[in-house]
Design an enzyme around this catalytic site. Structure first.
Site, PDB file in Angstrom:
ATOM      1  CB  CYS A   8      14.359 104.928  28.718  1.00 28.77           C
ATOM      2  SG  CYS A   8      13.712 106.250  27.668  1.00 28.77           S
ATOM      3  CG  ASP A 125       8.160 109.015  34.982  1.00 31.51           C
ATOM      4  OD1 ASP A 125       8.663 108.475  35.990  1.00 31.51           O
ATOM      5  OD2 ASP A 125       8.819 109.662  34.161  1.00 31.51           O
TER       6      ASP A 125
END
Length: 206
Positions: A8, A125
């Site tokens: 990412c 996360d």
């Protein structure tokens, strides 16, 4: 089963092609202006147009307007949309692409709340009061491994992953996929070839 690998925070073509060459399954493009890994839709489109056909292209959004999401989806030919803000469940499934909801894990209550989202996958996360992601903090892997008790969705593990710990994280959590940004960078938005190579090798050898 070896987890899928998402790299990412891609901001340039060189990093994108390197990640694909080394074996990444998906690339993430962050369309959140406050992120140090922010990329303009036009720049991301230029990168996506030069990627091989079987690489997934994931757009990352934080409480973005529907129109802006549709623009990025169409111009970049995104295959999945990742929602990292306070988007309600219905909003995340309005678009003609796979949907991923990021959950900032604080405890069991976070996983219980995730069950409200009928998305294609959940990304777990680390919680940070001052940031929406990319903090470099790890989450409680033992808790993440229990996600299946609360939701029946593929789990993407994120948060503080790096070449030195990703194999252990995979062993504990057994996720569908892993997601990394800061753990393979030399600076925000710029990947480090050595870290990227070691990270992907660790994943594939786990």
């Amino acid at each position: 089963m070896t987890p899928k690998i998402k790299i990412c925070g891609i901001t340039n073509l060189d990093d994108a092609l390197l990640a694909v060459e080394l074996g990444a399954d998906a690339l993430g493009f962050i369309f959140y202006p406050k992120s140090p890994r922010y990329v303009k839709v036009s720049d991301a489109a230029d990168i996506c147009n030069q990627l091989p056909p079987f690489v997934s292209r994931v757009g990352v959004f934080v409480d973005e307007l529907e129109y802006e999401i549709e623009k990025a989806l169409n111009e970049c030919l995104l295959t999945a949309l990742q929602f990292h803000g306070d988007e309600p469940p219905g909003f995340c499934v309005k678009f003609p692409a796979k949907s991923i909801k990021a959950i900032r894990v604080r405890g069991e209550e976070s996983l219980r709340a995730a069950a409200e989202y009928d998305v294609d996958a959940l990304l777990l996360d680390a919680y940070d009061a001052g940031a929406q992601g990319g903090t470099g903090k790890t989450i409680d892997w033992t808790l993440a491994a229990r996600a299946g008790e609360f939701v029946r969705k593929p789990v993407i593990l994120s948060g503080g992953l790096k070449p030195e710990n990703v194999a252990e994280a995979i062993r504990v959590v057994q996720p569908y996929a892993v997601d990394v940004a800061s753990g393979v960078e030399r600076e925000p938005g710029r990947k480090d070839e050595g870290k990227l190579r070691r990270f992907i090798e660790a994943c594939k050898n786990s």
